[in-house]
Design an enzyme around this catalytic site. Structure first.
Site, PDB file in Angstrom:
ATOM      1  N   ARG A 235       0.718   7.094  15.723  1.00 57.53           N
ATOM      2  CA  ARG A 235       0.685   8.381  15.033  1.00 57.53           C
ATOM      3  C   ARG A 235      -0.076   9.407  15.849  1.00 57.53           C
ATOM      4  NH1 ARG A 235      -2.204   5.587   9.926  1.00 57.53           N
ATOM      5  NH2 ARG A 235      -3.921   4.650  11.053  1.00 57.53           N
TER       6      ARG A 235
ATOM      7  N   ARG B  39       0.828  -1.221   0.000  1.00 52.58           N
ATOM      8  CA  ARG B  39       0.000   0.000   0.000  1.00 52.58           C
ATOM      9  C   ARG B  39       0.859   1.266   0.000  1.00 52.58           C
ATOM     10  NH1 ARG B  39      -5.169  -0.410   2.484  1.00 52.58           N
ATOM     11  NH2 ARG B  39      -4.832   1.511   3.646  1.00 52.58           N
TER      12      ARG B  39
ATOM     13  N   ARG C  21      -8.233  -6.043  14.890  1.00 54.90           N
ATOM     14  CA  ARG C  21      -7.341  -5.135  15.567  1.00 54.90           C
ATOM     15  C   ARG C  21      -8.172  -3.919  15.961  1.00 54.90           C
ATOM     16  NH1 ARG C  21      -3.503  -1.918  13.597  1.00 54.90           N
ATOM     17  NH2 ARG C  21      -4.174  -2.261  11.467  1.00 54.90           N
TER      18      ARG C  21
ATOM     19  N   ASP D 183     -11.284   0.631   1.794  1.00 52.97           N
ATOM     20  CA  ASP D 183     -11.304   2.088   1.920  1.00 52.97           C
ATOM     21  C   ASP D 183     -12.696   2.593   1.542  1.00 52.97           C
ATOM     22  OD1 ASP D 183      -8.803   2.850   2.892  1.00 52.97           O
ATOM     23  OD2 ASP D 183      -7.875   2.570   0.931  1.00 52.97           O
TER      24      ASP D 183
ATOM     25  N   GLU E  28      -2.837   7.847  18.619  1.00 49.19           N
ATOM     26  CA  GLU E  28      -3.478   6.570  18.274  1.00 49.19           C
ATOM     27  C   GLU E  28      -2.626   5.411  18.810  1.00 49.19           C
ATOM     28  OE1 GLU E  28      -5.070   6.792  14.221  1.00 49.19           O
ATOM     29  OE2 GLU E  28      -4.393   4.718  14.023  1.00 49.19           O
TER      30      GLU E  28
ATOM     31  N   ARG F 155       9.338   6.144  -3.845  1.00 48.29           N
ATOM     32  CA  ARG F 155       9.506   6.963  -5.054  1.00 48.29           C
ATOM     33  C   ARG F 155      10.916   7.533  -5.151  1.00 48.29           C
ATOM     34  NH1 ARG F 155       4.575   9.624  -3.174  1.00 48.29           N
ATOM     35  NH2 ARG F 155       2.752   8.521  -4.014  1.00 48.29           N
TER      36      ARG F 155
ATOM     37  N   TYR G 150     -10.485  -5.391   4.538  1.00 58.35           N
ATOM     38  CA  TYR G 150     -10.033  -4.019   4.709  1.00 58.35           C
ATOM     39  C   TYR G 150     -10.451  -3.240   3.474  1.00 58.35           C
ATOM     40  CZ  TYR G 150      -7.101  -0.040   5.748  1.00 58.35           C
ATOM     41  OH  TYR G 150      -6.670   1.231   6.038  1.00 58.35           O
TER      42      TYR G 150
END
Ligand code: FAD
Ligand code: UDP
Length: 386
Positions: A279, A171, A248, A356, A305, A175, A354
């Site tokens: 985070r 995911r 989770r 989005d 979190e 670059r 999962y």
């Protein structure tokens, strides 16, 4: 009479189905166990910080699917936010996901060719990575793995990265230019006024009852509806007869600080294993003041979190795709198949996948199409009893 359709859950899957089926002339009733719509996308306005809090963690809408993007614009104006994340490890801050600037910060390189050469030197030759650690070592090598991936992954999944599937990492892009966007998708943004306002528009005119748990009265609901769209956990529907599916969960620690700006970015990932949270999100950065309007709030809202194992009494946020869980899921799916077409299991929890938000909308629109194409429903939706 138009078909009677019950939708269990006013999250994104349920609300998308509700809007489309209501508009197609079906008699739609949504029941939701929480006190408000939105599922995990829910937001609430925090006047002291002049922003909308992402109550169940940061939600950034992103998609390459033009149909979904056009569809969702009917219910919200998106603010053009493009997701960018910074990483903190020890005292250092880094650009992330790994890009030319990150490689400059870590190795001192300054051009794509130098970056290519340093990665070629760092990478560990593993032909077929069998787990997340091997995937990371094969794609970026040990230095970047230790800095950015190992600690974060251990905290996030509460497992050794060698026990996790390699594809979790796919995911995240790597670059060789300065592009530091988190997603590659063309369309991104956050609804102006928050996600909850978008849900109010999605559900306008639809009958919705809050504080109702479908599982308490399952037979009552099943007997009164032609079709039930269930978006709760699939294992709970069958009373966990084959055992509980693993999830989770997360614990959120929110803090209102008497500052204008705490971290200068919506999301900072803490990849150092010594820091317990994964985070910190600072909600004001998801929003942009309207042109000419200055922020007047004296506070800013942050959320730390902390990952947790799922389990009874905890929010099931992420399915955990271990072999055990997938075998259990197959048994539940076989039971679910015997209830088709009366009951459909959809969304993140109903399908134990999962997904989005854009994927949830696309899947819900596809299901609505199937319902409306069913000869009996098509006939009744157009007012002709079969
Ligand atoms: P849910 O939102 O879980 O909705 C299901 C609803 O059903 C809930 O409201 C629940 O209360 C209700 N329900 C369950 N059981 C019952 C019952 N028995 N009776 C009545 N009601 C019931 N996606 C993105 O695209 N971008 C992101 O940045 C992003 N970030 C995320 C961050 C976190 C921390 C999490 C957890 C998810 C994130 N997602 C993101 C994914 C996004 O949240 C999901 O795609 C979406 O919310 C799934 O919608 P849903 O309707 O399938 O499920
Ligand atoms: N990841 C990481 N370091 C980061 C961000 C992500 O190692 O700073 C890894 C981690 O294993 C995570 C995966 O990449 O689970 C996918 O990240 P994403 O942000 O998509 O999802 P998350 O699981 O963090 O919600």
């Amino acid at each position: 009479m138009p078909p009677r359709i019950l939708i269990v859950g006013a999250g994104l899957y349920g609300a998308t189905c509700a809007r489309e089926l209501h508009d197609a002339g079906c008699r739609v009733h949504v029941i939701e166990q929480r006190a408000a719509p939105g599922g995990n996308c829910a937001t609430r306005h925090v006047p002291e910080a002049d922003c909308h809090e992402h109550v169940h963690g940061a939600h950034i809408f992103h998609t390459d699917n033009e149909r979904v993007w056009r569809w969702v614009q009917r219910f919200a104006r998106f603010n053009g936010y493009t997701h960018r994340v910074k990483v903190r490890h020890g005292a250092q801050l880094y650009s992330f996901p790994i890009n030319l600037f990150t490689l400059h910060q870590v190795f001192g390189v300054a051009t794509p060719a130098e970056a290519q050469a340093v990665l070629a030197r760092e990478r560990v030759p593993i032909a077929e990575p069998a787990n997340l650690e091997e995937q990371a070592l094969a794609s970026v090598g040990p230095t970047l793995y230790r800095l950015f991936i190992e600690g974060y992954t251990r905290k996030q999944w509460q497992r050794d990265p060698r026990e996790l599937p390699a594809d979790i990492l796919k995911r995240i892009p790597v670059r060789l230019d300065f592009d530091d966007g988190y997603f590659n998708d063309r369309f991104q943004g956050i609804p102006v006024g928050g996600y909850s306002a978008m849900f109010d528009r999605l559900l306008a005119g639809v009958r919705v009852d809050f504080g109702v748990d479908f599982l308490r009265d399952r037979e009552h609901w099943l007997a009164r509806h032609d079709h039930v769209i269930y978006t709760g956990p699939i294992d709970a529907f069958f009373d966990h007869g084959h055992g509980r599916l693993g999830y989770r969960s997360l614990r959120f620690e929110r803090e209102l600080l008497p500052l204008d700006d705490y971290q200068g970015s919506a999301v900072v990932n803490h990849t150092d294993a010594a820091v317990p949270c994964t985070r910190i999100i600072e909600h004001r950065h998801f929003e942009r003041p309207e042109p000419g309007r200055r922020r007047t709030a004296g506070h800013t809202l942050i959320t730390r979190e902390f990952p947790l194992d799922g389990g009874p009494g905890r929010e099931p946020y992420y399915p955990v795709a271990t072999a055990d869980n997938l075998a259990r899921l197959a048994r539940y799916q076989a039971m679910a198949a015997s209830l088709v077409p009366q009951v459909h299991f959809g969304g993140r929890l109903g399908s134990y996948r999962y997904l989005d938000m854009h994927q949830v909308i696309a899947a819900a629109l596809a299901h609505v199409q199937r319902v409306l194409d069913t000869p009996r429903h098509a006939a009744v939706a157009s007012g002709i009893e079969p």
